[in-house]
Design an enzyme around this catalytic site. Sequence first.
Site, PDB file in Angstrom:
ATOM      1  N   CYS A 198      -8.629  -4.739   0.399  1.00 43.14           N
ATOM      2  CA  CYS A 198      -8.960  -3.318   0.214  1.00 43.14           C
ATOM      3  C   CYS A 198      -9.667  -2.783   1.448  1.00 43.14           C
ATOM      4  O   CYS A 198     -10.366  -3.511   2.145  1.00 43.14           O
ATOM      5  CB  CYS A 198      -9.924  -3.131  -0.959  1.00 43.14           C
ATOM      6  N   ASP A 199      -9.500  -1.501   1.663  1.00 44.69           N
ATOM      7  CA  ASP A 199     -10.324  -0.810   2.640  1.00 44.69           C
ATOM      8  C   ASP A 199     -10.362   0.659   2.268  1.00 44.69           C
ATOM      9  O   ASP A 199      -9.494   1.152   1.550  1.00 44.69           O
ATOM     10  CB  ASP A 199      -9.824  -0.988   4.068  1.00 44.69           C
ATOM     11  N   GLN A 200     -11.388   1.317   2.752  1.00 45.18           N
ATOM     12  CA  GLN A 200     -11.564   2.733   2.445  1.00 45.18           C
ATOM     13  C   GLN A 200     -11.976   3.465   3.702  1.00 45.18           C
ATOM     14  O   GLN A 200     -12.817   2.992   4.464  1.00 45.18           O
ATOM     15  CB  GLN A 200     -12.649   2.895   1.372  1.00 45.18           C
TER      16      GLN A 200
END
Length: 199
Positions: free
Chosen positions: A75-77
């Site tokens: 995941c990354d944001q």
Amino acid sequence: MAEKIILASGSPFRKALLVNAGVAVEAVPAEVDERALEAPLKDSGISPEDVALVLAEAKATEVSERKPGALVLGCDQTLSLGDELFHKPADMEGARRHLLALSGKTHQLNSAVVLARDGAVLWRHVGIASLTMRKLDPAFIGRHLARVGAKALSSVGAYQIEGEGIQLFERIEGDYFTIVGLPLLPALAKLRDLGAIDG
């Protein structure tokens, strides 16, 4: 038969979302330099959503190469205000500058999730939320940061909507899980499709 999912992240929030949803998960933080990966993308015209995808994919594939056969979720944001990308503030002064810049404006949180196995990407998705911060008085920002302390440094926008940060907003459009950093409903649907969780 459900299989153990590896989360390519040290984020306690993302792990808690999965555990609370009944997913057996082991956290194995990825060994990637996010800023080094992002640097060549800066002037390429790539969208903030795609930056999040590149980083999530790098994390998922890196861990999946170290854990043969395992299903790895990365995941990354990113937080974008127009064309500007924000990163986690380094210190409380950085957090203050973030909140001043976001005050009275609408920004986007772009949360990417990628599933990989043995270095190959199986699936990718980006959830997008739009958040409108109310106009904040600089003195209030100082008092707010004094109350929340170092928690402000653990998120890209210098706020956590699951805590006092919710008071900074007048409108939120989007999924709670996307805002926290993991588009959980699409991820769970794909894990069911793959037979990795019961469904």
